[in-house]
Design an enzyme around this catalytic site. Sequence first.
Site, PDB file in Angstrom:
ATOM      1  N   SER A 145       5.288  -8.711   6.386  1.00  0.00           N
ATOM      2  CA  SER A 145       6.206  -9.521   5.592  1.00  0.00           C
ATOM      3  C   SER A 145       5.813 -10.992   5.627  1.00  0.00           C
ATOM      4  O   SER A 145       5.786 -11.674   4.594  1.00  0.00           O
ATOM      5  CB  SER A 145       7.638  -9.355   6.118  1.00  0.00           C
ATOM      6  OG  SER A 145       8.044  -8.015   6.037  1.00  0.00           O
TER       7      SER A 145
ATOM      8  N   ARG B  23       3.820 -13.444   2.623  1.00  0.00           N
ATOM      9  CA  ARG B  23       4.459 -14.705   2.235  1.00  0.00           C
ATOM     10  C   ARG B  23       3.491 -15.877   2.452  1.00  0.00           C
ATOM     11  O   ARG B  23       3.328 -16.739   1.585  1.00  0.00           O
ATOM     12  CB  ARG B  23       5.747 -14.916   3.044  1.00  0.00           C
ATOM     13  CG  ARG B  23       6.922 -14.068   2.576  1.00  0.00           C
ATOM     14  CD  ARG B  23       8.027 -14.009   3.632  1.00  0.00           C
ATOM     15  NE  ARG B  23       9.240 -13.371   3.125  1.00  0.00           N
ATOM     16  CZ  ARG B  23       9.420 -12.065   3.012  1.00  0.00           C
ATOM     17  NH1 ARG B  23       8.453 -11.245   3.357  1.00  0.00           N
ATOM     18  NH2 ARG B  23      10.559 -11.573   2.553  1.00  0.00           N
TER      19      ARG B  23
ATOM     20  N   ASP C 215      -1.871  -3.428   2.274  1.00  0.00           N
ATOM     21  CA  ASP C 215      -0.972  -4.285   1.492  1.00  0.00           C
ATOM     22  C   ASP C 215      -1.444  -5.734   1.464  1.00  0.00           C
ATOM     23  O   ASP C 215      -1.405  -6.393   0.417  1.00  0.00           O
ATOM     24  CB  ASP C 215       0.448  -4.214   2.056  1.00  0.00           C
ATOM     25  CG  ASP C 215       1.216  -3.010   1.533  1.00  0.00           C
ATOM     26  OD1 ASP C 215       0.573  -2.061   1.042  1.00  0.00           O
ATOM     27  OD2 ASP C 215       2.454  -3.010   1.626  1.00  0.00           O
TER      28      ASP C 215
ATOM     29  N   ASN D  49       0.861   0.311  -3.973  1.00  0.00           N
ATOM     30  CA  ASN D  49       2.297   0.475  -3.716  1.00  0.00           C
ATOM     31  C   ASN D  49       2.804  -0.631  -2.796  1.00  0.00           C
ATOM     32  O   ASN D  49       3.699  -0.419  -1.975  1.00  0.00           O
ATOM     33  CB  ASN D  49       2.564   1.853  -3.091  1.00  0.00           C
ATOM     34  CG  ASN D  49       4.024   2.266  -3.209  1.00  0.00           C
ATOM     35  OD1 ASN D  49       4.792   1.687  -3.975  1.00  0.00           O
ATOM     36  ND2 ASN D  49       4.417   3.268  -2.442  1.00  0.00           N
TER      37      ASN D  49
ATOM     38  N   SER E 299      16.884  -5.213  -3.663  1.00  0.00           N
ATOM     39  CA  SER E 299      15.815  -5.710  -2.809  1.00  0.00           C
ATOM     40  C   SER E 299      15.931  -7.207  -2.603  1.00  0.00           C
ATOM     41  O   SER E 299      16.041  -7.967  -3.577  1.00  0.00           O
ATOM     42  CB  SER E 299      14.444  -5.392  -3.420  1.00  0.00           C
ATOM     43  OG  SER E 299      13.416  -5.953  -2.617  1.00  0.00           O
TER      44      SER E 299
ATOM     45  N   ASP F  92      13.496  -1.098   7.491  1.00  0.00           N
ATOM     46  CA  ASP F  92      12.225  -0.461   7.823  1.00  0.00           C
ATOM     47  C   ASP F  92      12.227   0.139   9.227  1.00  0.00           C
ATOM     48  O   ASP F  92      11.323   0.905   9.578  1.00  0.00           O
ATOM     49  CB  ASP F  92      11.080  -1.460   7.684  1.00  0.00           C
ATOM     50  CG  ASP F  92      10.707  -1.711   6.229  1.00  0.00           C
ATOM     51  OD1 ASP F  92      11.143  -0.933   5.363  1.00  0.00           O
ATOM     52  OD2 ASP F  92       9.998  -2.702   5.960  1.00  0.00           O
TER      53      ASP F  92
ATOM     54  N   ASN G 155      19.410   1.564  -0.019  1.00  0.00           N
ATOM     55  CA  ASN G 155      18.166   1.026  -0.568  1.00  0.00           C
ATOM     56  C   ASN G 155      16.928   1.741  -0.043  1.00  0.00           C
ATOM     57  O   ASN G 155      15.834   1.558  -0.583  1.00  0.00           O
ATOM     58  CB  ASN G 155      18.066  -0.471  -0.267  1.00  0.00           C
ATOM     59  CG  ASN G 155      19.026  -1.272  -1.118  1.00  0.00           C
ATOM     60  OD1 ASN G 155      19.795  -0.706  -1.884  1.00  0.00           O
ATOM     61  ND2 ASN G 155      18.994  -2.573  -0.990  1.00  0.00           N
TER      62      ASN G 155
ATOM     63  N   GLU H 266       8.854   3.124  -0.451  1.00  0.00           N
ATOM     64  CA  GLU H 266       7.629   3.822  -0.837  1.00  0.00           C
ATOM     65  C   GLU H 266       7.906   5.257  -1.272  1.00  0.00           C
ATOM     66  O   GLU H 266       7.205   5.814  -2.107  1.00  0.00           O
ATOM     67  CB  GLU H 266       6.630   3.800   0.317  1.00  0.00           C
ATOM     68  CG  GLU H 266       5.882   2.493   0.484  1.00  0.00           C
ATOM     69  CD  GLU H 266       6.639   1.421   1.232  1.00  0.00           C
ATOM     70  OE1 GLU H 266       6.008   0.464   1.689  1.00  0.00           O
ATOM     71  OE2 GLU H 266       7.881   1.527   1.374  1.00  0.00           O
TER      72      GLU H 266
ATOM     73  N   ARG I   6      13.340   7.480   1.327  1.00  0.00           N
ATOM     74  CA  ARG I   6      13.246   7.693   2.773  1.00  0.00           C
ATOM     75  C   ARG I   6      14.438   8.452   3.341  1.00  0.00           C
ATOM     76  O   ARG I   6      14.292   9.140   4.354  1.00  0.00           O
ATOM     77  CB  ARG I   6      13.066   6.349   3.492  1.00  0.00           C
ATOM     78  CG  ARG I   6      11.658   5.801   3.349  1.00  0.00           C
ATOM     79  CD  ARG I   6      11.441   4.513   4.092  1.00  0.00           C
ATOM     80  NE  ARG I   6      10.062   4.060   3.914  1.00  0.00           N
ATOM     81  CZ  ARG I   6       9.656   2.814   4.078  1.00  0.00           C
ATOM     82  NH1 ARG I   6      10.520   1.878   4.429  1.00  0.00           N
ATOM     83  NH2 ARG I   6       8.394   2.493   3.906  1.00  0.00           N
TER      84      ARG I   6
ATOM     85  N   HIS J  98       3.752   5.286   5.046  1.00  0.00           N
ATOM     86  CA  HIS J  98       3.312   4.936   6.397  1.00  0.00           C
ATOM     87  C   HIS J  98       4.427   5.050   7.419  1.00  0.00           C
ATOM     88  O   HIS J  98       4.197   5.460   8.558  1.00  0.00           O
ATOM     89  CB  HIS J  98       2.741   3.508   6.391  1.00  0.00           C
ATOM     90  CG  HIS J  98       3.662   2.474   5.818  1.00  0.00           C
ATOM     91  ND1 HIS J  98       3.877   1.255   6.416  1.00  0.00           N
ATOM     92  CD2 HIS J  98       4.447   2.460   4.700  1.00  0.00           C
ATOM     93  CE1 HIS J  98       4.734   0.541   5.688  1.00  0.00           C
ATOM     94  NE2 HIS J  98       5.084   1.265   4.641  1.00  0.00           N
ATOM     95  N   ARG J  99       5.640   4.687   7.055  1.00  0.00           N
ATOM     96  CA  ARG J  99       6.735   4.696   8.037  1.00  0.00           C
ATOM     97  C   ARG J  99       7.179   6.117   8.382  1.00  0.00           C
ATOM     98  O   ARG J  99       7.612   6.369   9.514  1.00  0.00           O
ATOM     99  CB  ARG J  99       7.896   3.839   7.546  1.00  0.00           C
ATOM    100  CG  ARG J  99       7.467   2.416   7.239  1.00  0.00           C
ATOM    101  CD  ARG J  99       8.445   1.365   7.683  1.00  0.00           C
ATOM    102  NE  ARG J  99       7.929   0.039   7.355  1.00  0.00           N
ATOM    103  CZ  ARG J  99       7.099  -0.653   8.121  1.00  0.00           C
ATOM    104  NH1 ARG J  99       6.705  -0.155   9.276  1.00  0.00           N
ATOM    105  NH2 ARG J  99       6.656  -1.842   7.745  1.00  0.00           N
TER     106      ARG J  99
ATOM    107  N   LYS K  93      -1.500   1.270   5.437  1.00  0.00           N
ATOM    108  CA  LYS K  93      -0.731   0.326   4.612  1.00  0.00           C
ATOM    109  C   LYS K  93      -0.259  -0.867   5.429  1.00  0.00           C
ATOM    110  O   LYS K  93      -0.231  -1.999   4.939  1.00  0.00           O
ATOM    111  CB  LYS K  93       0.449   1.059   3.978  1.00  0.00           C
ATOM    112  CG  LYS K  93       1.315   0.211   3.049  1.00  0.00           C
ATOM    113  CD  LYS K  93       2.387   1.076   2.420  1.00  0.00           C
ATOM    114  CE  LYS K  93       3.399   0.255   1.644  1.00  0.00           C
ATOM    115  NZ  LYS K  93       2.827  -0.428   0.474  1.00  0.00           N
TER     116      LYS K  93
END
Length: 417
Positions: free
Chosen positions: A25, A29, A51, A93, A168, A295, A318, A323, A326, A374-375, A400
């Site tokens: 994250s 940024r 990513d 993604n 989001s 996450d 959400n 991805e 979930r 990935h998670r 990712k």
Amino acid sequence: MTASLAITPPDHPLVGRVTPPGSKSITNRALLLAALAKGTSRLTGALKSKDTKLMAAALRQMGVTVEEPDDTSFTVTSAGFLAAPAAPLLLGNAGTAVRFLTAAVALVDGMVVVDGDEAMRKRPIGPLVTALNSLGIKASAPTGCPPVMVEGRGHFGSGRVEIDGGLSSQYVSALLMAAPFGEGPIDVALTGQDLDARGYVDLTVAAMTAFGAQVTQLDHTTWRVEPTRYAATDFVIEPDASAATYLWAAEALTGGSIDIGVPMDAFTQPDARAAAFIRMFPNMPAVIDGSQMQDAVPTLAVLAAFNATPVRFVGIANLRVKETDRIRAIATELNRVRPGLASEEGDELLVRSDPALANPSRKARSRIETYEDHRIAMSFALAGLRMGGIVILDPDCVGKTYPGYWDALRSLGVAIT
């Protein structure tokens, strides 16, 4: 490509030192802010993953020099603006890259197409497109998802822009990061009280401030951004809190001691809130609100499978637009581990918990589908620390955000074949 990995439960507590990768994250940024700042910025502690590499490649397409002097650093040199790319920006993604660049390319002088893979083309972006249009920026996404066409005009306008951040927080962050290029101050305002992860907006504001932006929070739902643009700077990126949750959970499940080099309480990222619940294991509470640590919910849900009592996860609607869906993925795969272990109840997830699962001799024979997520892969690997028969399909998807995940577990003595 590796088709699958089988995990053998260790016969000992996991003890050792593992350094998590840098925060995805914060890295994405910082890459964007450095690309918008005139001069050279040095980013250290950064994540090198699919990513962030996609973000770096897109910035290079727009005339920014992005060098990689080592495995955890980027050196970014920019003229202080983005040039129109010769081809669409293809971002796989990578949600952060797609959302952040959809707003940032409004600063380009010309037409830009922001696109992703088939999974990304199912993830909503309509509220951000609507917000850009309200600023007078011509943007369109006919399906409500990428691809997005943006006609940049070299600046971001001025005045007030309203955004629905319910789906989001990345929409809000995208507008905030582009706003210092306004012709005057820009107020970014939420249309409702809901924001899926406010802590990520706080991360955005902190990074913007480090690069010279002036951001004032007028009230709980409104931020004012002055037209300062950005100044190049050296920026240190903290380890990824989402990645840390897997190591904290591995420690809790095995009674081990894993030193990640950063205390649980030292993280600024929202997912670090999961640490408080991991500390409670095997007596996690009956209800966990995952709205501000989304996450980390897959990690907590797999941990909850071994808890003493059932756990209900709320505030997680959400997760359906990540991805993969979930909520559905976690419930489906927990039920592969043991039928009836979990269920979707509206947009909530109930994990019925079964401490008896923690039996290395138990052979679950569970081939865990990971949905290119990935998670899902990393969290369900944790189940293999306490019970036999766990096989992770498409394990390479961890690239990712955490390419070294399987090696990290091996370094702690976990047998993975």
